[in-house]
Design an enzyme around this catalytic site. Structure first.
Site, PDB file in Angstrom:
ATOM      1  N   HIS A  17       0.810  -1.220   0.000  1.00 33.92           N
ATOM      2  CA  HIS A  17       0.000   0.000   0.000  1.00 33.92           C
ATOM      3  C   HIS A  17       0.847   1.276   0.000  1.00 33.92           C
ATOM      4  O   HIS A  17       0.351   2.341   0.349  1.00 33.92           O
ATOM      5  CB  HIS A  17      -0.943   0.006   1.211  1.00 33.92           C
ATOM      6  CG  HIS A  17      -2.043  -0.992   1.119  1.00 33.92           C
ATOM      7  ND1 HIS A  17      -2.866  -1.307   2.184  1.00 33.92           N
ATOM      8  CD2 HIS A  17      -2.467  -1.761   0.081  1.00 33.92           C
ATOM      9  CE1 HIS A  17      -3.752  -2.225   1.798  1.00 33.92           C
ATOM     10  NE2 HIS A  17      -3.530  -2.508   0.532  1.00 33.92           N
ATOM     11  N   ASP A 109      -1.200   1.913   8.231  1.00 37.84           N
ATOM     12  CA  ASP A 109      -1.997   1.045   7.382  1.00 37.84           C
ATOM     13  C   ASP A 109      -2.602  -0.064   8.255  1.00 37.84           C
ATOM     14  O   ASP A 109      -1.971  -0.503   9.216  1.00 37.84           O
ATOM     15  CB  ASP A 109      -1.076   0.437   6.321  1.00 37.84           C
ATOM     16  CG  ASP A 109      -1.809  -0.409   5.304  1.00 37.84           C
ATOM     17  OD1 ASP A 109      -2.103  -1.579   5.630  1.00 37.84           O
ATOM     18  OD2 ASP A 109      -2.071   0.071   4.202  1.00 37.84           O
ATOM     19  N   HIS A 352     -11.664  -5.716 -11.273  1.00 33.69           N
ATOM     20  CA  HIS A 352     -11.653  -6.691 -10.178  1.00 33.69           C
ATOM     21  C   HIS A 352     -12.197  -6.096  -8.882  1.00 33.69           C
ATOM     22  O   HIS A 352     -12.234  -6.778  -7.865  1.00 33.69           O
ATOM     23  CB  HIS A 352     -10.241  -7.225  -9.955  1.00 33.69           C
ATOM     24  CG  HIS A 352      -9.243  -6.186  -9.546  1.00 33.69           C
ATOM     25  ND1 HIS A 352      -9.104  -4.978 -10.189  1.00 33.69           N
ATOM     26  CD2 HIS A 352      -8.312  -6.169  -8.556  1.00 33.69           C
ATOM     27  CE1 HIS A 352      -8.141  -4.285  -9.614  1.00 33.69           C
ATOM     28  NE2 HIS A 352      -7.649  -4.979  -8.621  1.00 33.69           N
TER      29      HIS A 352
END
Length: 457
Positions: A17, A109, A352
């Site tokens: 990320h 995160d 997706h």
């Protein structure tokens, strides 16, 4: 001495990320240039190209931790475990940074949940960053409650689960990592959700217009029956800038799009881990050809040999490329997704349902067809179709297989039906709302202002 030091916000992403956190860092420094931002990362030096950003953003690579030869084969579990093994090095880094700066906030995160105990033990205000969006965050925050009220594993529940602020989601659409309570991944998720409830706040990549009902539930503490959820800051959509100015390095697919009519082409791209079997690739090809619409398709090899270029003549139906050379363009592996989505010739996106892809499509006004593959993507599809109303769903057969007839049907529906028209109009409205949110005085800029004031006061 301490008062004269600069105020610093530290961001701590998992390796997967980094780019998402970098966009957040750029957003902070753009609106608050006086704030110093440091990204602490476990990424090796070889990842430097992917984390280059504004010169005002600092990077601090942690000393590499010694990892066991076989840590785990589960990628989600790995995302949680690598930061945990770096905790001693993180503590050292935070202590070093605190000697030169006032650490006003440590934003982690959710995969870096293990660092929560390090930062809180150092009395550093700790916030979570949720790149998963507001609806998924509602589910995440509510997980400890689900753990209490549902007696069996989510994977065995086989029913819809009601979450405050969200449409009903069937248990089979939850991330597989949440299916079984005894799995390490589930334990990581549950611990993270509990720490989120105890944190100083949560920064979520979201904006009011797209996920307002989720915001109301989070703001009013409905997702945490035991007490109020900490402050939640809607700061999004966080989308990196496109790079379409240099014609000399322009990707061939963009040159192809230049020659297509406005809003005429459908784009198929499924992220770094979106691999399909040879049988599924052939079904996609047949569905696209039978749809009659122009298409741009990023094709990757089936699982087992993902790093070599795909042999199109072997993988695709005989004569497919020749028959469709006027109205189709097939890319081997990588595609410049943001640049494609921002192109005037694009009229739809088969995705997706990864959160970054959804936000990019909304930011550029592109309606979607949802084809989830892994992680929280099946849950995202529910939100995109039922609540956001920016996508059509693809119906799957056994093992997630999508037939050519189903793909053809949905492509035609997106371009030619009344429902498709409504989705296009909705996404066009959300594009304007997204632009407004991140602009001066917009809801996300105001939320960032509140966040910064809270951390520096």
């Amino acid at each position: 001495m301490k008062e004269s030091m600069e105020d610093t916000i530290i961001l701590y992403p998992c390796e997967d990320h980094i780019n998402s956190m970098l966009v957040l860092a750029n957003f902070i420094t753009k609106h608050h240039p006086s704030i110093s931002v440091t990204i602490v990362t476990t990424a090796p030096d070889s990842a430097g190209a992917s984390i280059s950003g504004e010169s005002s953003i600092k990077f601090h690579r942690l000393t590499a931790a010694k990892l066991p030869p076989i840590l785990t084969k589960n990628p989600i579990e790995l995302f949680f475990e690598i930061p945990r093994l770096h905790n001693p090095n993180l503590r050292q880094a935070l202590e070093e940074i605190s000697q030169k700066s006032n650490i006003r906030a440590f934003v982690i995160d959710f995969f870096c949940n293990s660092s929560f105990e390090v930062s809180t033990s150092l009395n550093i205000p700790t916030y979570f960053y949720a790149s998963i969006g507001a609806f998924a965050l509602c589910h995440f925050i509510y997980l400890p409650t689900i753990d209490e009220i549902i007696p069996q594993d989510i994977g065995d529940f086989n029913d819809f689960i009601e979450i405050p602020g969200c449409p009903p989601v069937h248990s089979s659409d939850f991330p597989k990592g949440m299916f079984f309570r005894k799995s390490n991944t589930y334990k990581h998720f549950l611990c993270t959700a509990k720490n989120m409830r105890k944190s100083n706040g949560i920064v979520v990549d979201a904006f009011d217009a797209l996920e307002f009902r989720a915001k109301e539930a989070l703001s009013n503490g409905l997702c945490n029956p035991d007490g109020k959820t900490p402050p939640v800051y809607f700061i999004g959509p966080l989308v990196a800038e496109t790079n379409t100015k240099n014609d000399e390095i322009k990707h061939d697919c963009l040159k192809w799009l230049d020659s297509q009519p406005s809003k005429s082409s459908i784009f198929l791209c499924f992220g770094r881990r979106g691999l399909f079997s040879a049988q599924q690739l052939r079904e996609i090809a047949i569905g696209l050809e039978n749809s009659g619409h122009r298409f741009l398709w990023s094709v990757r090899n089936p699982p087992g040999n993902p790093n070599s270029d795909p042999d199109m003549d072997t993988l695709l139906p005989e004569g497919f490329l020749e028959r469709n050379k006027e109205r189709g363009f097939v890319i081997k592996t990588w595609a410049p997704q943001k640049e494609v989505l921002s192109h005037n010739s694009l009229g739809g996106f088969v995705t997706h349902c990864g959160r970054s892809s959804v936000h990019e499509a909304v930011s550029f006004g592109i309606p979607m067809i949802g084809w989830p593959i892994y992680a929280e993507q099946r849950m995202n599809r529910v939100f995109m179709v039922e609540e956001m109303k920016v996508a059509l769903p693809l119906e799957e057969a056994a093992e997630g297989f999508v037939t050519a007839a189903e793909l053809e049907k949905r492509v035609r529906e997106l371009f030619d039906s009344t429902r498709g028209k409504a989705i296009r109009q909705r996404v066009a409205e959300m594009k304007i709302a997204a632009e407004t949110a991140v602009g001066n005085g917009g809801s996300s800029a105001v939320a960032l202002e509140k966040f910064v004031k809270n951390v520096v006061r």
